[in-house]
Motif scaffolding. Structure first.
Motif, PDB file in Angstrom:
ATOM      1  N   ASN A  90       0.818  -1.217   0.000  1.00 27.52           N
ATOM      2  CA  ASN A  90       0.000   0.000   0.000  1.00 27.52           C
ATOM      3  C   ASN A  90       0.851   1.265   0.000  1.00 27.52           C
ATOM      4  OD1 ASN A  90      -2.331  -1.552   0.062  1.00 27.52           O
ATOM      5  ND2 ASN A  90      -2.369  -1.613   2.321  1.00 27.52           N
ATOM      6  N   ASP A  91       2.072   1.167   0.543  1.00 27.21           N
ATOM      7  CA  ASP A  91       2.979   2.326   0.590  1.00 27.21           C
ATOM      8  C   ASP A  91       4.328   1.914   0.010  1.00 27.21           C
ATOM      9  OD1 ASP A  91       4.374   4.626   1.077  1.00 27.21           O
ATOM     10  OD2 ASP A  91       3.934   4.695   3.236  1.00 27.21           O
ATOM     11  N   PRO A  92       4.514   1.993  -1.333  1.00 26.23           N
ATOM     12  CA  PRO A  92       5.774   1.549  -1.948  1.00 26.23           C
ATOM     13  C   PRO A  92       6.988   2.330  -1.439  1.00 26.23           C
ATOM     14  CG  PRO A  92       4.063   1.814  -3.601  1.00 26.23           C
ATOM     15  CD  PRO A  92       3.529   2.406  -2.338  1.00 26.23           C
ATOM     16  N   ALA A  93       6.803   3.619  -1.143  1.00 27.58           N
ATOM     17  CA  ALA A  93       7.939   4.416  -0.661  1.00 27.58           C
ATOM     18  C   ALA A  93       8.456   3.876   0.672  1.00 27.58           C
ATOM     19  CB  ALA A  93       7.534   5.875  -0.530  1.00 27.58           C
ATOM     20  N   ALA A  94       7.552   3.630   1.604  1.00 30.88           N
ATOM     21  CA  ALA A  94       7.960   3.074   2.896  1.00 30.88           C
ATOM     22  C   ALA A  94       8.528   1.676   2.717  1.00 30.88           C
ATOM     23  CB  ALA A  94       6.767   3.064   3.845  1.00 30.88           C
ATOM     24  N   GLN A  95       7.976   0.919   1.776  1.00 24.06           N
ATOM     25  CA  GLN A  95       8.468  -0.431   1.509  1.00 24.06           C
ATOM     26  C   GLN A  95       9.923  -0.395   1.009  1.00 24.06           C
ATOM     27  OE1 GLN A  95       6.155  -2.449  -1.479  1.00 24.06           O
ATOM     28  NE2 GLN A  95       7.122  -4.444  -1.106  1.00 24.06           N
ATOM     29  N   ALA A  96      10.216   0.533   0.079  1.00 25.37           N
ATOM     30  CA  ALA A  96      11.573   0.651  -0.460  1.00 25.37           C
ATOM     31  C   ALA A  96      12.554   1.098   0.610  1.00 25.37           C
ATOM     32  CB  ALA A  96      11.579   1.624  -1.632  1.00 25.37           C
ATOM     33  N   ARG A  97      12.160   2.090   1.403  1.00 26.51           N
ATOM     34  CA  ARG A  97      13.042   2.577   2.458  1.00 26.51           C
ATOM     35  C   ARG A  97      13.303   1.512   3.522  1.00 26.51           C
ATOM     36  NH1 ARG A  97      13.888   8.024   2.351  1.00 26.51           N
ATOM     37  NH2 ARG A  97      12.654   9.178   0.801  1.00 26.51           N
ATOM     38  N   ALA A  98      12.287   0.728   3.815  1.00 25.02           N
ATOM     39  CA  ALA A  98      12.468  -0.344   4.794  1.00 25.02           C
ATOM     40  C   ALA A  98      13.447  -1.391   4.274  1.00 25.02           C
ATOM     41  CB  ALA A  98      11.119  -0.973   5.118  1.00 25.02           C
ATOM     42  N   ARG A  99      13.387  -1.676   2.973  1.00 24.92           N
ATOM     43  CA  ARG A  99      14.312  -2.654   2.401  1.00 24.92           C
ATOM     44  C   ARG A  99      15.761  -2.175   2.487  1.00 24.92           C
ATOM     45  NH1 ARG A  99      13.123  -7.555  -0.460  1.00 24.92           N
ATOM     46  NH2 ARG A  99      10.882  -7.895  -0.296  1.00 24.92           N
ATOM     47  N   VAL A 100      15.980  -0.892   2.170  1.00 20.91           N
ATOM     48  CA  VAL A 100      17.352  -0.373   2.153  1.00 20.91           C
ATOM     49  C   VAL A 100      17.902  -0.195   3.567  1.00 20.91           C
ATOM     50  CG1 VAL A 100      18.780   1.596   1.472  1.00 20.91           C
ATOM     51  CG2 VAL A 100      17.038   0.720  -0.090  1.00 20.91           C
ATOM     52  N   SER A 101      17.068   0.250   4.487  1.00 21.52           N
ATOM     53  CA  SER A 101      17.541   0.540   5.838  1.00 21.52           C
ATOM     54  C   SER A 101      17.509  -0.663   6.768  1.00 21.52           C
ATOM     55  CB  SER A 101      16.691   1.661   6.450  1.00 21.52           C
ATOM     56  OG  SER A 101      15.316   1.278   6.513  1.00 21.52           O
ATOM     57  N   SER A 102      17.041  -1.818   6.297  1.00 20.43           N
ATOM     58  CA  SER A 102      16.961  -2.997   7.153  1.00 20.43           C
ATOM     59  C   SER A 102      18.358  -3.516   7.488  1.00 20.43           C
ATOM     60  CB  SER A 102      16.132  -4.092   6.466  1.00 20.43           C
ATOM     61  OG  SER A 102      16.183  -5.286   7.206  1.00 20.43           O
ATOM     62  N   ARG A 103      18.551  -4.017   8.683  1.00 22.00           N
ATOM     63  CA  ARG A 103      19.835  -4.587   9.097  1.00 22.00           C
ATOM     64  C   ARG A 103      20.138  -5.887   8.400  1.00 22.00           C
ATOM     65  NH1 ARG A 103      21.023  -5.013  15.421  1.00 22.00           N
ATOM     66  NH2 ARG A 103      23.006  -5.837  14.706  1.00 22.00           N
ATOM     67  N   ASP A 104      19.145  -6.675   8.113  1.00 15.24           N
ATOM     68  CA  ASP A 104      19.347  -8.022   7.581  1.00 15.24           C
ATOM     69  C   ASP A 104      19.130  -8.114   6.085  1.00 15.24           C
ATOM     70  OD1 ASP A 104      19.751  -8.832  10.211  1.00 15.24           O
ATOM     71  OD2 ASP A 104      17.590  -9.173  10.518  1.00 15.24           O
ATOM     72  N   GLY A 105      18.685  -7.026   5.460  1.00 16.36           N
ATOM     73  CA  GLY A 105      18.349  -7.131   4.046  1.00 16.36           C
ATOM     74  C   GLY A 105      19.518  -7.030   3.106  1.00 16.36           C
ATOM     75  N   ASP A 106      20.574  -6.245   3.470  1.00 19.81           N
ATOM     76  CA  ASP A 106      21.717  -6.013   2.586  1.00 19.81           C
ATOM     77  C   ASP A 106      21.282  -5.534   1.213  1.00 19.81           C
ATOM     78  OD1 ASP A 106      23.817  -6.604   4.357  1.00 19.81           O
ATOM     79  OD2 ASP A 106      23.535  -8.746   4.037  1.00 19.81           O
ATOM     80  N   VAL A 107      20.266  -4.682   1.170  1.00 15.15           N
ATOM     81  CA  VAL A 107      19.784  -4.123  -0.093  1.00 15.15           C
ATOM     82  C   VAL A 107      20.517  -2.809  -0.327  1.00 15.15           C
ATOM     83  CG1 VAL A 107      17.792  -3.194  -1.322  1.00 15.15           C
ATOM     84  CG2 VAL A 107      17.544  -5.244   0.087  1.00 15.15           C
ATOM     85  N   ASP A 108      21.242  -2.722  -1.445  1.00 11.21           N
ATOM     86  CA  ASP A 108      22.020  -1.519  -1.737  1.00 11.21           C
ATOM     87  C   ASP A 108      21.159  -0.402  -2.316  1.00 11.21           C
ATOM     88  OD1 ASP A 108      24.309  -2.739  -0.837  1.00 11.21           O
ATOM     89  OD2 ASP A 108      24.931  -3.427  -2.815  1.00 11.21           O
ATOM     90  N   ALA A 109      20.155  -0.759  -3.121  1.00 15.12           N
ATOM     91  CA  ALA A 109      19.309   0.259  -3.749  1.00 15.12           C
ATOM     92  C   ALA A 109      17.957  -0.360  -4.064  1.00 15.12           C
ATOM     93  CB  ALA A 109      19.960   0.793  -5.019  1.00 15.12           C
ATOM     94  N   ALA A 110      16.940   0.476  -4.078  1.00 12.92           N
ATOM     95  CA  ALA A 110      15.579   0.015  -4.386  1.00 12.92           C
ATOM     96  C   ALA A 110      14.882   1.059  -5.251  1.00 12.92           C
ATOM     97  CB  ALA A 110      14.785  -0.225  -3.099  1.00 12.92           C
ATOM     98  N   LEU A 111      14.103   0.574  -6.216  1.00 20.24           N
ATOM     99  CA  LEU A 111      13.369   1.440  -7.154  1.00 20.24           C
ATOM    100  C   LEU A 111      11.881   1.183  -6.994  1.00 20.24           C
ATOM    101  CD1 LEU A 111      14.196   2.119 -10.880  1.00 20.24           C
ATOM    102  CD2 LEU A 111      11.935   1.217 -10.286  1.00 20.24           C
ATOM    103  N   TYR A 112      11.106   2.252  -7.016  1.00 15.33           N
ATOM    104  CA  TYR A 112       9.646   2.116  -6.963  1.00 15.33           C
ATOM    105  C   TYR A 112       9.038   3.257  -7.778  1.00 15.33           C
ATOM    106  CZ  TYR A 112       9.642   5.895  -3.468  1.00 15.33           C
ATOM    107  OH  TYR A 112       9.799   7.089  -2.828  1.00 15.33           O
ATOM    108  N   GLY A 113       7.776   3.095  -8.063  1.00 15.78           N
ATOM    109  CA  GLY A 113       7.053   4.104  -8.839  1.00 15.78           C
ATOM    110  C   GLY A 113       6.994   3.740 -10.316  1.00 15.78           C
ATOM    111  N   PRO A 114       6.304   4.553 -11.122  1.00 16.95           N
ATOM    112  CA  PRO A 114       6.189   4.284 -12.560  1.00 16.95           C
ATOM    113  C   PRO A 114       7.554   4.385 -13.228  1.00 16.95           C
ATOM    114  CG  PRO A 114       5.340   6.459 -12.031  1.00 16.95           C
ATOM    115  CD  PRO A 114       5.583   5.781 -10.732  1.00 16.95           C
ATOM    116  N   LEU A 115       7.764   3.574 -14.280  1.00 19.13           N
ATOM    117  CA  LEU A 115       9.051   3.571 -14.971  1.00 19.13           C
ATOM    118  C   LEU A 115       9.345   4.896 -15.657  1.00 19.13           C
ATOM    119  CD1 LEU A 115       9.087  -0.037 -16.499  1.00 19.13           C
ATOM    120  CD2 LEU A 115      10.125   0.764 -14.374  1.00 19.13           C
TER     121      LEU A 115
END
Length: 417
Positions: free
Chosen positions: A102-127
């Motif tokens: 429901n909130d892609p922005a919060a979803q992307a930020r949670a992925r990048v800032s998570s301790r266990d995710g090791d996500v370097d970058a995340a993209l959301y929104g229309p291409l």
């Protein structure tokens, strides 16, 4: 005159044989001879550990695209095509395509800032107007996601992710060595001479300081001229250096037979301009000059030191000067014919390294004859001045200014008869 020269040479060779035997025929010399192998093994172990940690971090890293299910196939197919243009060490982290919440922005930020995710970058929104969030070291991954969005959008508008071109790739084997290959050979020559000289010439300093402290040098000085002592010690330690270089040169010449094909092919592109046989002879000649020059200076320093503390204090400035010399020679290797190259080739203590680099960058041979004569002049000058300095400053046996003796005054008293 000829008899004096012959006698001095025989005395120098006697000192050289004594020092060579005293150094080589000891159990510790084997450890000294194999010390580069231990250094390589320790370096390889440390490098393997660091590489394993870096590889583990890279294996855990991810990049994320938050997109609708109907866009996932085009994004994955485009990602697969783009990865083909990257080398093994530059390839981006694996891609995860996830369904938006429901909130892609919060979803992307949670992925990048998570301790266990090791996500370097995340993209959301229309291409057409994507938003990319990334961590501290994920700027390159963010750029990749921007390019991925662009190419995926183009594929969507074309209606297909199939390649539009079918290239034919033909590998051409280069038969000539490029300028960068000559520069790489020049840099190798500079560093090899520097490391060998620094590693081996230090033996002369320690030997002289040890023999001065236990009064052996005074016994030698009483038996033979100090010029012969100095030159003999240089010859003896140089024989040890040649044994060391010959052993590891033989080992290095056989390494290419066990290297992977790709590494061997890459090394084939690194070659000197004068040709490998001539370069080998010039490299040996310049190593001899560098060793004799630096070894003579180390002998002088070792002769002045009476304790290990003084020896270390004297060695530090010499090491700093050597680093300056190798800096000039490295610049000369990268910029042949420049002003800094001329300075490095003329300055006597950097000349051997700079001229070895010159041999790798230029096929002209006449400058090397001039350079070797110039360096031989400085070798003889340094040895002569060093022996005189040792005699006057340490043994106090130099001939000082002659003083007239006072004539005894006649007695003022007279006998009375």
């Amino acid at each position: 005159m000829a008899n004096n020269i012959g006698r001095g040479l025989r005395q120098a060779l006697t000192v050289a044989r004594r020092d060579f035997i005293a150094t080589v025929f000891t159990p510790t010399f084997l450890l000294f001879l194999l010390s580069p192998m231990f250094t390589i093994l320790f370096g390889a172990a440390g490098g393997f550990g660091a590489s394993s940690m870096a590889q583990g971090a890279a294996d855990r890293a991810r990049i994320v695209v938050i997109a609708a299910p109907d866009q996932a196939a085009a994004i994955v197919a485009t990602d697969r095509q783009l990865r083909q243009v990257f080398g093994r060490g530059d390839i981006p982290p694996p891609l995860d395509v996830v369904t938006p919440s429901n909130d892609p922005a919060a979803q992307a930020r949670a992925r990048v800032s998570s301790r266990d995710g090791d996500v370097d970058a995340a993209l959301y929104g229309p291409l057409e107007h994507p938003t990319i969030v990334y961590g501290g070291g994920g700027s390159n991954e963010a750029d990749y996601l921007a390019g991925l969005a662009e190419q995926a959008l183009r594929a969507q508008k074309l209606g297909s992710t199939a390649p539009l071109s079918a290239p034919t790739k033909t590998k051409i084997v280069r038969t000539v060595v490029t300028t960068s290959g000559h520069n790489a050979a020049a840099l190798f020559a500079v560093m090899a001479i520097f490391l060998l000289t620094l590693f081996l010439a230090g033996l002369t300093m320690g030997t002289m300081a040890e023999e001065r402290s236990n009064k052996v040098i005074e016994v030698l000085a009483a038996a033979v001229p100090l010029e012969s002592v100095f030159f003999g010690k240089l010859i003896g330690m140089f024989g040890v250096a040649l044994l060391f270089v010959g052993f590891w040169g033989t080992v290095a010449s056989q390494i290419t037979a066990i290297l992977p094909a790709g590494t061997a092919a890459a090394l084939a592109g690194v070659a000197p301009a004068v040709g490998k046989p001539v370069f080998a002879l010039l490299f040996l000649a310049y190593f001899v000059m560098s060793y004799l020059l630096i070894g003579a200076v180390y002998l002088i320093l070792g002769a002045q030191a009476s304790t290990q503390r003084e020896l270390q204090l004297m060695a530090l400035p010499m090491t700093v000067v050597q680093m300056a010399n190798v800096g000039m020679s490295t610049a000369a290797a990268g910029k042949p014919g420049s002003t800094i190259a001329w300075i490095a080739e003329i300055f006597p203590f950097s000349s051997p390294m700079a001229m070895a680099a010159h041999a790798a960058n230029s096929s002209a041979l006449w400058p090397h004859a001039v350079a070797i004569l110039w360096q031989l002049l400085w070798v003889s000058l340094v040895i002569s001045l060093g022996a005189r300095w040792f005699r006057r400053g340490v043994l106090k046996s130099g001939e000082g200014p002659k003083r007239k003796r006072k004539q005894p005054q006649p007695s003022s008293s007279s006998e009375s008869v």
